[in-house]
Design an enzyme around this catalytic site. Sequence first.
Site, PDB file in Angstrom:
ATOM      1  N   ALA A   9       0.807  -1.226   0.000  1.00  0.00           N
ATOM      2  CA  ALA A   9       0.000   0.000   0.000  1.00  0.00           C
ATOM      3  C   ALA A   9       0.834   1.267   0.000  1.00  0.00           C
ATOM      4  O   ALA A   9       0.337   2.352  -0.263  1.00  0.00           O
ATOM      5  CB  ALA A   9      -0.932   0.000   1.212  1.00  0.00           C
ATOM      6  N   GLY A  10       2.132   1.131   0.290  1.00  0.00           N
ATOM      7  CA  GLY A  10       2.980   2.326   0.442  1.00  0.00           C
ATOM      8  C   GLY A  10       3.183   3.053  -0.876  1.00  0.00           C
ATOM      9  O   GLY A  10       2.944   2.520  -1.959  1.00  0.00           O
ATOM     10  N   ARG A  14      10.691   7.068  -2.175  1.00  0.00           N
ATOM     11  CA  ARG A  14      12.110   7.139  -2.524  1.00  0.00           C
ATOM     12  C   ARG A  14      12.401   6.689  -3.957  1.00  0.00           C
ATOM     13  O   ARG A  14      13.491   6.913  -4.468  1.00  0.00           O
ATOM     14  CB  ARG A  14      12.927   6.302  -1.518  1.00  0.00           C
ATOM     15  CG  ARG A  14      12.929   6.908  -0.121  1.00  0.00           C
ATOM     16  CD  ARG A  14      13.422   5.944   0.945  1.00  0.00           C
ATOM     17  NE  ARG A  14      12.357   5.036   1.402  1.00  0.00           N
ATOM     18  CZ  ARG A  14      12.506   4.131   2.380  1.00  0.00           C
ATOM     19  NH1 ARG A  14      13.677   4.019   2.984  1.00  0.00           N
ATOM     20  NH2 ARG A  14      11.504   3.345   2.737  1.00  0.00           N
ATOM     21  N   ASP A 103       8.131  -5.062  -1.496  1.00  0.00           N
ATOM     22  CA  ASP A 103       9.363  -4.550  -2.104  1.00  0.00           C
ATOM     23  C   ASP A 103      10.580  -5.417  -1.776  1.00  0.00           C
ATOM     24  O   ASP A 103      11.703  -4.956  -1.825  1.00  0.00           O
ATOM     25  CB  ASP A 103       9.597  -3.084  -1.705  1.00  0.00           C
ATOM     26  CG  ASP A 103       9.797  -2.912  -0.212  1.00  0.00           C
ATOM     27  OD1 ASP A 103       9.630  -3.892   0.544  1.00  0.00           O
ATOM     28  OD2 ASP A 103      10.121  -1.782   0.208  1.00  0.00           O
ATOM     29  N   ASN A 170      16.180  -7.166   9.807  1.00  0.00           N
ATOM     30  CA  ASN A 170      14.838  -7.694   9.578  1.00  0.00           C
ATOM     31  C   ASN A 170      14.541  -7.659   8.074  1.00  0.00           C
ATOM     32  O   ASN A 170      14.627  -6.607   7.444  1.00  0.00           O
ATOM     33  CB  ASN A 170      13.839  -6.806  10.343  1.00  0.00           C
ATOM     34  CG  ASN A 170      12.401  -7.099   9.958  1.00  0.00           C
ATOM     35  OD1 ASN A 170      12.062  -8.204   9.567  1.00  0.00           O
ATOM     36  ND2 ASN A 170      11.542  -6.083  10.090  1.00  0.00           N
ATOM     37  N   ASN A 224      14.037   0.202  -2.045  1.00  0.00           N
ATOM     38  CA  ASN A 224      13.438   1.486  -1.676  1.00  0.00           C
ATOM     39  C   ASN A 224      13.758   2.568  -2.696  1.00  0.00           C
ATOM     40  O   ASN A 224      13.073   3.572  -2.774  1.00  0.00           O
ATOM     41  CB  ASN A 224      13.932   1.933  -0.297  1.00  0.00           C
ATOM     42  CG  ASN A 224      13.456   0.989   0.799  1.00  0.00           C
ATOM     43  OD1 ASN A 224      12.328   0.507   0.753  1.00  0.00           O
ATOM     44  ND2 ASN A 224      14.309   0.713   1.754  1.00  0.00           N
TER      45      ASN A 224
HETATM   46  C1  UD1 Z   1      10.530  -2.319   6.579  1.00  0.00           C
HETATM   47  C2  UD1 Z   1      10.661  -2.758   8.040  1.00  0.00           C
HETATM   48  C3  UD1 Z   1      12.140  -2.928   8.364  1.00  0.00           C
HETATM   49  C4  UD1 Z   1      12.767  -3.948   7.419  1.00  0.00           C
HETATM   50  C5  UD1 Z   1      12.514  -3.578   5.969  1.00  0.00           C
HETATM   51  C6  UD1 Z   1      12.923  -4.730   5.078  1.00  0.00           C
HETATM   52  C7  UD1 Z   1       8.806  -1.716   9.268  1.00  0.00           C
HETATM   53  C8  UD1 Z   1       8.425  -0.636  10.199  1.00  0.00           C
HETATM   54  N1  UD1 Z   1      10.086  -1.729   8.886  1.00  0.00           N
HETATM   55  O1  UD1 Z   1      11.167  -1.042   6.457  1.00  0.00           O
HETATM   56  O2  UD1 Z   1      12.309  -3.363   9.703  1.00  0.00           O
HETATM   57  O3  UD1 Z   1      14.160  -4.035   7.684  1.00  0.00           O
HETATM   58  O4  UD1 Z   1      11.119  -3.306   5.727  1.00  0.00           O
HETATM   59  O5  UD1 Z   1      12.903  -4.395   3.739  1.00  0.00           O
HETATM   60  O6  UD1 Z   1       7.991  -2.531   8.957  1.00  0.00           O
HETATM   61  N2  UD1 Z   1       3.486  -0.482   3.345  1.00  0.00           N
HETATM   62  C9  UD1 Z   1       2.118  -0.562   3.416  1.00  0.00           C
HETATM   63  N3  UD1 Z   1       1.448   0.371   4.141  1.00  0.00           N
HETATM   64  C10 UD1 Z   1       2.071   1.362   4.814  1.00  0.00           C
HETATM   65  C11 UD1 Z   1       3.479   1.429   4.737  1.00  0.00           C
HETATM   66  C12 UD1 Z   1       4.160   0.489   4.006  1.00  0.00           C
HETATM   67  O7  UD1 Z   1       1.501  -1.446   2.833  1.00  0.00           O
HETATM   68  O8  UD1 Z   1       1.382   2.161   5.452  1.00  0.00           O
HETATM   69  C13 UD1 Z   1       4.196  -1.487   2.532  1.00  0.00           C
HETATM   70  C14 UD1 Z   1       5.048  -0.861   1.423  1.00  0.00           C
HETATM   71  O9  UD1 Z   1       4.301  -0.733   0.237  1.00  0.00           O
HETATM   72  C15 UD1 Z   1       6.217  -1.836   1.298  1.00  0.00           C
HETATM   73  C16 UD1 Z   1       6.319  -2.468   2.680  1.00  0.00           C
HETATM   74  O10 UD1 Z   1       5.114  -2.174   3.340  1.00  0.00           O
HETATM   75  O11 UD1 Z   1       5.943  -2.833   0.334  1.00  0.00           O
HETATM   76  C17 UD1 Z   1       7.493  -1.944   3.481  1.00  0.00           C
HETATM   77  O12 UD1 Z   1       7.391  -0.537   3.644  1.00  0.00           O
HETATM   78  P1  UD1 Z   1       8.661   0.414   3.604  1.00  0.00           P
HETATM   79  O13 UD1 Z   1       8.216   1.781   3.889  1.00  0.00           O
HETATM   80  O14 UD1 Z   1       9.461   0.172   2.407  1.00  0.00           O
HETATM   81  O15 UD1 Z   1       9.469  -0.132   4.902  1.00  0.00           O
HETATM   82  P2  UD1 Z   1      11.034  -0.068   5.175  1.00  0.00           P
HETATM   83  O16 UD1 Z   1      11.394   1.308   5.605  1.00  0.00           O
HETATM   84  O17 UD1 Z   1      11.786  -0.621   4.057  1.00  0.00           O
HETATM   85 CA    CA Z   2      11.255  -1.231   2.047  1.00  0.00          CA
END
Ligand code: UD1
Ligand code: CA
Length: 451
Positions: A9-10, A14, A103, A170, A224
């Site tokens: 959903a994100g 970046r 991702d 993680n 990212n």
């Molecule tokens: C996240 C993890 C981190 C891990 C990393 C691995 C969290 C808080 N952090 O960080 O510990 O090391 O992934 O790659 O979980 N997304 C949603 N809804 C939201 C926000 C994000 O569905 O509200 C989805 C994004 O589309 C993405 C995934 O969740 O596919 C991860 O989100 P992202 O913001 O990339 O997290 P990281 O900062 O990479």
């Molecule tokens: Ca990520």
Amino acid sequence: MLAIAVLAAGKGTRMKSALPKVLQTLGGTTLLERVLKSCQQLNPDRQLVIVGHKAEQIEKQMKDHINLEFVLQEPQNGTGHAVKQLDKVLQSFKGELLVLNGDVPLLSSETLIKLVTEHRRKKTSVTLLTALLENPTGYGRVFANEEGLVKRIVEDRDCNKEEKKNNLINSGIYCFDWQSLRKVLPKLNNNNSQGELYITDTIGMFESSRHIEVEDTNEVNGINNREQLSICEEYLQSKIRNHWMNEGVTFIHPSSCTISDNCKIGRDVVIEPQTHIRGKCIIGDSCRIGPGTFLNNSTLGKRVNAIYSVISESTVENDVSIGPFSHLRPGSNVSDRSRIGNFVEIKNSQIGRSSKVNHLSYIGDTKLGAEVNIGAGTITANFDGKQKHKTSIGDRSKTGANSVLVAPIILGQDVTVGAGSTLTKNVPSNALAISRSKQLIKESWIKISPP
Ligand code: UD1
Ligand code: CA
């Protein structure tokens, strides 16, 4: 029972892209499709995708996938908030929930099977996939003891100096006991640098949380930004090439070639430098492709040579030679033992067996018989400014150099066309057609003056 949930959903801020991040591609396949594919061997009972940013676009792109359930997260308040949205659709569900980040696209099925198996064996509330990275920057750090029990995860941006030194990261892939997860989700708060609900905070809320380390750390590469996308592409490409080398394909200069993962390549095929094979391509045994050739969604028979050429959405049968510098555009079909030569463009046309189009021609919307010889510079004029028209040329016919065949036009079998002719009418079989002005000679045109 096993459910999988992909967080997608994100925004992917970046990436700086108009496209939602999970629709970016690697090896010609979207990140989201790759993640879903890596789970198929687990035979999940439910497949959920959490969407929010540009949800419609993602759903449309994935419409051919059966059994996908889309769950809307609006607004997007973090990975923990995303998983919270599952409560409404998984109320009565009992079993494991495998959570994947949309991702993190390079996971192997083997790794996921291992994660789920290990989770079931140890009977904990959650088992997460970790990796020891030389450079853990950007990833959440996992604090665990030697028995594999995890205490907590701290996001990179929330780590203090000491915590940043921990290089156990993680991966964002977790196998939860769903009913245990449900109970702790309401306890999440947004007390962190991003003001979001983090799924990682649930880890410290269970009685026991475990982790297993991935064997090949490349599998947990997260994407990212575009730099990370290119690192993953490079890794994937080398994996695809190595796979085909093990199946009997020679690469003269492997790192200069790219191949999508939907291709099939036969034995004793030689891929020359700077060759790119995209979409769904099938290449038969003993072909020689390149140097400098681009294939897209095309099928090649056996022993085809294609040098410095572009072949798109076309079929080429056995023992055909293409190029140098030929362009086969969509809908072209070249039969056995034919030859398409230098600077020739073919579009939406059938080329019969053992026919030759050797030099400087355009053949469009044409049906060419067998053993036809198309003279240098022959053009099928298929467009009248409004519509495209068809040309048909029968077996064993020959066109002279620089002929123009104005379509619609039919040339029978064994027709001969004189060089430089512009034909606008059909030609019956066995005839000679010439249409050009007669040569005029004016002698002594240049007067030679006496010395
Ligand atoms: C996240 C993890 C981190 C891990 C990393 C691995 C969290 C808080 N952090 O960080 O510990 O090391 O992934 O790659 O979980 N997304 C949603 N809804 C939201 C926000 C994000 O569905 O509200 C989805 C994004 O589309 C993405 C995934 O969740 O596919 C991860 O989100 P992202 O913001 O990339 O997290 P990281 O900062 O990479
Ligand atoms: Ca990520």
